[in-house]
Write a protein that holds these residues in place. Structure first.
Motif, short mmCIF file in Angstrom:
data_model
loop_
_atom_site.label_atom_id
_atom_site.label_comp_id
_atom_site.label_asym_id
_atom_site.label_seq_id
_atom_site.Cartn_x
_atom_site.Cartn_y
_atom_site.Cartn_z
N UNK A 84 -10.78 44.69 57.06
CA UNK A 84 -11.80 43.94 56.34
C UNK A 84 -11.39 43.77 54.88
N UNK A 85 -11.50 42.56 54.39
CA UNK A 85 -11.14 42.27 53.01
C UNK A 85 -9.76 41.67 52.84
N UNK A 86 -8.92 41.72 53.88
CA UNK A 86 -7.59 41.12 53.79
C UNK A 86 -7.74 39.60 53.66
N UNK A 87 -6.90 38.99 52.82
CA UNK A 87 -7.00 37.55 52.57
C UNK A 87 -5.62 36.90 52.54
N UNK A 88 -5.60 35.60 52.73
CA UNK A 88 -4.40 34.80 52.47
C UNK A 88 -4.84 33.38 52.14
N UNK A 89 -3.94 32.61 51.57
CA UNK A 89 -4.23 31.23 51.22
C UNK A 89 -3.31 30.29 51.99
N UNK A 90 -3.83 29.12 52.31
CA UNK A 90 -3.05 28.17 53.09
C UNK A 90 -3.49 26.75 52.76
N UNK A 91 -2.75 25.78 53.28
CA UNK A 91 -3.08 24.37 53.08
C UNK A 91 -3.01 23.66 54.43
N UNK A 92 -4.03 22.90 54.74
CA UNK A 92 -4.09 22.13 55.99
C UNK A 92 -3.75 20.67 55.69
N UNK A 93 -2.72 20.15 56.37
CA UNK A 93 -2.34 18.75 56.22
C UNK A 93 -3.17 17.88 57.15
N UNK A 94 -3.83 16.87 56.59
CA UNK A 94 -4.56 15.87 57.34
C UNK A 94 -4.15 14.50 56.78
N UNK B 89 1.38 3.44 57.09
CA UNK B 89 -0.03 3.09 56.98
C UNK B 89 -0.95 4.27 56.80
N UNK B 90 -0.38 5.46 56.50
CA UNK B 90 -1.19 6.66 56.35
C UNK B 90 -0.98 7.32 55.00
N UNK B 91 -2.04 7.94 54.50
CA UNK B 91 -2.00 8.69 53.25
C UNK B 91 -2.37 10.14 53.55
N UNK B 92 -1.59 11.11 53.05
CA UNK B 92 -1.89 12.51 53.38
C UNK B 92 -3.14 13.03 52.67
N UNK B 93 -3.80 13.98 53.32
CA UNK B 93 -4.94 14.70 52.75
C UNK B 93 -4.57 16.18 52.74
N UNK B 94 -4.79 16.84 51.62
CA UNK B 94 -4.48 18.27 51.50
C UNK B 94 -5.77 19.07 51.37
N UNK B 95 -6.01 19.96 52.33
CA UNK B 95 -7.18 20.84 52.29
C UNK B 95 -6.67 22.25 51.97
N UNK B 96 -6.95 22.71 50.77
CA UNK B 96 -6.49 24.03 50.34
C UNK B 96 -7.63 25.03 50.48
N UNK B 97 -7.31 26.18 51.08
CA UNK B 97 -8.37 27.16 51.38
C UNK B 97 -7.86 28.59 51.29
N UNK B 98 -8.79 29.51 51.15
CA UNK B 98 -8.49 30.93 51.30
C UNK B 98 -9.24 31.43 52.52
N UNK B 99 -8.62 32.38 53.23
CA UNK B 99 -9.19 32.94 54.46
C UNK B 99 -9.29 34.45 54.31
N UNK B 100 -10.45 35.00 54.65
CA UNK B 100 -10.69 36.44 54.53
C UNK B 100 -11.06 37.03 55.89
N UNK B 101 -10.52 38.19 56.21
CA UNK B 101 -10.90 38.92 57.42
C UNK B 101 -12.17 39.70 57.11
#
Length: 207
Positions: A169-179, A111-123
């Motif tokens: 400062x300036x370091x980054x990475x990308x990730x995806x949050x499952x909802x 009864x659930x459908x996944x949601x994908x939140x894709x983001x980049x994070x910077x220090x």
């Protein structure tokens, strides 16, 4: 990438799915006036050597701000008991996945459908935030909870952790949050609530 975990909660229903200085005075004769002490100046401040970048409250995105997908928010951040700093989050997309993507969750995801939140994070602040993770939450079109909390990942949405170089400062990475949303439900945006001042008044990215 995190190890695969299954933890689901359906809020608002009966079933619960398991899933932080001086001058001298002459003694004889007519004394000449004592010269005034030479003015002194404070030593120049030494530049900071920690590599951190001061971030004032004025630089941070205000609680309650409503942004669009693609916008960048600068927010205070705390991870665990000893890692604090300032990060910037840019939500790149918020999209529904296929129900089949949750096959590994079995009946718990019925009864659930996944949601994908894709983001980049910077220090932004330059403090040591190695191995930290950032969480965002999906909300409906009315900015309220979707009624479902899910943790983990799918092959289509890999949750990444900050690497060992995420302390400059300036370091980054990308990730995806499952909802997730209930079948037939809609997702209206994503919120950041994991900091004092934002828990009850989150930053929200609208689709």
């Amino acid at each position: 990438m995190k190890s695969h975990r299954i933890a689901l909660f359906a809020t608002g229903c009966a079933a619960v799915l398991l899933l932080s200085a001086c001058g001298g005075k002459e003694e004889s004769g007519s004394a000449a006036p004592a010269p005034s002490p030479a003015p002194t100046s404070a030593p120049a401040s030494s530049p900071a050597t920690s590599g951190t970048v001061p971030v004032s409250n004025a630089d941070a995105t205000a609680p309650g701000s409503e942004l669009k997908v693609g916008d960048r928010a600068v927010v205070p951040f705390k991870y665990g008991t000893d890692k604090t700093g300032t990060i910037a989050i840019t939500v790149k997309s918020i999209e529904l996945g296929a129900k089949e993507d949750l096959a590994a969750y079995g009946e718990k995801a019925k009864g659930m459908t996944p949601v994908y939140i894709r983001m980049s994070v910077e220090n932004v602040g330059g403090t040591d935030l190695t191995y930290s993770t950032v969480r965002l939450r999906a909300v409906g079109p009315n900015n309220k909870s979707t009624g479902v909390i899910i943790t983990g990942e799918t092959p289509q949405c890999q949750s990444e952790t900050a690497k060992k170089d995420f302390k400059a400062a300036g370091a980054t990475y990308e990730t995806c949050e499952l909802q997730a949303v209930r079948d037939g439900g809609e997702v209206g945006g994503a919120t950041y609530t994991d900091s004092d001042g934002y828990k009850d008044d989150p930053v929200i990215w609208k689709k």
